[in-house]
Write an enzyme that holds these catalytic residues in place. Structure first.
Site, PDB file in Angstrom:
ATOM      1  N   HIS A 152       1.098  -1.679   0.354  1.00 21.80           N
ATOM      2  CA  HIS A 152      -0.479   0.297   0.507  1.00 21.80           C
ATOM      3  C   HIS A 152       0.518   1.557   0.083  1.00 21.80           C
ATOM      4  CE1 HIS A 152      -2.845  -2.883   2.448  1.00 21.80           C
ATOM      5  NE2 HIS A 152      -3.871  -2.368   1.185  1.00 21.80           N
ATOM      6  N   LYS A 158     -17.302  -7.518   7.976  1.00 20.91           N
ATOM      7  CA  LYS A 158     -16.398  -7.603   8.466  1.00 20.91           C
ATOM      8  C   LYS A 158     -15.297  -7.675   9.405  1.00 20.91           C
ATOM      9  CE  LYS A 158     -12.398  -7.469   4.872  1.00 20.91           C
ATOM     10  NZ  LYS A 158     -11.425  -6.975   3.087  1.00 20.91           N
ATOM     11  N   ARG A 183      -2.157  -5.528  -8.212  1.00 18.19           N
ATOM     12  CA  ARG A 183      -1.086  -7.333  -7.895  1.00 18.19           C
ATOM     13  C   ARG A 183      -0.870  -8.104  -9.016  1.00 18.19           C
ATOM     14  NH1 ARG A 183      -2.800  -7.400  -2.266  1.00 18.19           N
ATOM     15  NH2 ARG A 183      -5.008  -7.283  -3.696  1.00 18.19           N
ATOM     16  N   SER A 219      -2.676  -7.363   3.234  1.00 14.54           N
ATOM     17  CA  SER A 219      -2.568  -7.513   4.531  1.00 14.54           C
ATOM     18  C   SER A 219      -3.062  -8.687   4.809  1.00 14.54           C
ATOM     19  CB  SER A 219      -4.247  -6.286   4.581  1.00 14.54           C
ATOM     20  OG  SER A 219      -3.856  -5.382   4.414  1.00 14.54           O
TER      21      SER A 219
HETATM   22  P1  ADP Z   1      -9.651  -4.634   1.004  1.00 16.01           P
HETATM   23  O1  ADP Z   1      -8.500  -5.083   2.326  1.00 16.01           O
HETATM   24  O2  ADP Z   1     -10.394  -3.531   1.402  1.00 16.01           O
HETATM   25  O3  ADP Z   1      -9.844  -5.651   0.182  1.00 16.01           O
HETATM   26  P2  ADP Z   1      -6.800  -4.135   0.126  1.00 16.01           P
HETATM   27  O4  ADP Z   1      -6.297  -3.180   1.870  1.00 16.01           O
HETATM   28  O5  ADP Z   1      -7.289  -5.223   0.220  1.00 16.01           O
HETATM   29  O6  ADP Z   1      -8.409  -3.618   0.847  1.00 16.01           O
HETATM   30  O7  ADP Z   1      -6.288  -3.284  -0.649  1.00 16.01           O
HETATM   31  C1  ADP Z   1      -6.399  -2.101  -1.051  1.00 16.01           C
HETATM   32  C2  ADP Z   1      -5.598  -0.980  -2.590  1.00 16.01           C
HETATM   33  O8  ADP Z   1      -4.675  -1.641  -2.634  1.00 16.01           O
HETATM   34  C3  ADP Z   1      -6.531  -2.323  -3.484  1.00 16.01           C
HETATM   35  O9  ADP Z   1      -6.982  -1.466  -5.120  1.00 16.01           O
HETATM   36  C4  ADP Z   1      -5.483  -3.151  -3.660  1.00 16.01           C
HETATM   37  O10 ADP Z   1      -4.914  -3.643  -4.716  1.00 16.01           O
HETATM   38  C5  ADP Z   1      -4.010  -2.247  -3.194  1.00 16.01           C
HETATM   39  N1  ADP Z   1      -3.189  -2.826  -2.348  1.00 16.01           N
HETATM   40  C6  ADP Z   1      -3.151  -3.748  -2.117  1.00 16.01           C
HETATM   41  N2  ADP Z   1      -1.716  -4.777  -1.256  1.00 16.01           N
HETATM   42  C7  ADP Z   1      -0.729  -4.041  -2.493  1.00 16.01           C
HETATM   43  C8  ADP Z   1       0.464  -4.150  -2.197  1.00 16.01           C
HETATM   44  N3  ADP Z   1       0.657  -5.417  -1.784  1.00 16.01           N
HETATM   45  N4  ADP Z   1       0.861  -3.529  -3.691  1.00 16.01           N
HETATM   46  C9  ADP Z   1       0.102  -2.646  -4.393  1.00 16.01           C
HETATM   47  N5  ADP Z   1      -1.210  -2.954  -3.886  1.00 16.01           N
HETATM   48  C10 ADP Z   1      -1.790  -3.256  -3.178  1.00 16.01           C
END
Ligand code: ADP
Length: 168
Positions: free
Chosen positions: A20, A44, A93, A131
């Site tokens: 992120h 959630k 990703r 996450s």
């Molecule tokens: P949620 O948990 O609500 O699905 P995420 O935290 O997974 O939200 O995702 C929020 C945004 O961050 C999304 O656009 C996702 O593609 C991006 N994202 C999550 N992990 C990564 C990562 N490792 N690298 C780049 N972008 C990421």
């Protein structure tokens, strides 16, 4: 306000990871402001409370005035409309991410035609990070320091220690 290039980066950020952080920092030259917005989803169950997740983000970007943290419980498009925001930022990703984002992005476009989604490809070093893996590692008392920024790692350790203290 309307002329500023403000983007929302929505997600759960439970917790914010190196992936992120990388997307946010790489998007900074594109926007005047990036709001990292935690979508509150009542269905959630999260590992970290909302205020803690916001604190992780605020501490991580405390020296970057263009980044703010906020939360919302409405539809993302409504949050954007209410705050005059025209850009959504998302990271890509994998092909699975693309398929999911295609559906969400096209749906958002139908709901709010002047909202554009901007996608950044993930930095290859972080493309496997998510996450939920961090939460799994923490649940099994492992070390997630390779997955989260050092500031967040430290704050997570403090949070877990406080929680263990409360449980005693
Ligand atoms: P949620 O948990 O609500 O699905 P995420 O935290 O997974 O939200 O995702 C929020 C945004 O961050 C999304 O656009 C996702 O593609 C991006 N994202 C999550 N992990 C990564 C990562 N490792 N690298 C780049 N972008 C990421």
């Amino acid at each position: 306000m309307e002329n500023l290039r403000i983007a929302v980066f929505p997600g759960s950020f439970d917790p914010i990871t190196l992936g992120h952080e990388s997307v946010i920092r790489r998007a900074l030259p594109l926007f005047d402001k990036i709001i990292v917005a935690i979508g509150i989803n009542a269905d959630k169950r999260c590992m970290f409370p909302l205020q803690t997740r916001l604190a992780f983000i605020r501490e991580l970007f405390k020296d970057e005035p263009k980044v703010e943290a906020d939360s919302f419980s409405s539809l993302t498009v409504d949050y954007c409309r209410q705050n005059h925001i025209r850009f959504l930022l998302r990271g890509l990703r994998t092909a699975a991410d693309f398929e999911f984002e295609r559906i969400v992005g096209l749906s958002n476009k139908l709901l709010q035609p002047d909202l554009e989604t901007v996608f950044l490809l993930t930095d290859n070093r972080y493309s496997f990070i998510n996450s939920s893996v961090v939460r799994d590692i923490l649940n099994h008392h492992g070390d997630p320091s390779a997955f989260v920024p050092p500031t967040v790692y430290k704050m997570m350790q403090d949070y877990m220690a406080q929680n263990r203290q409360k449980e005693k």
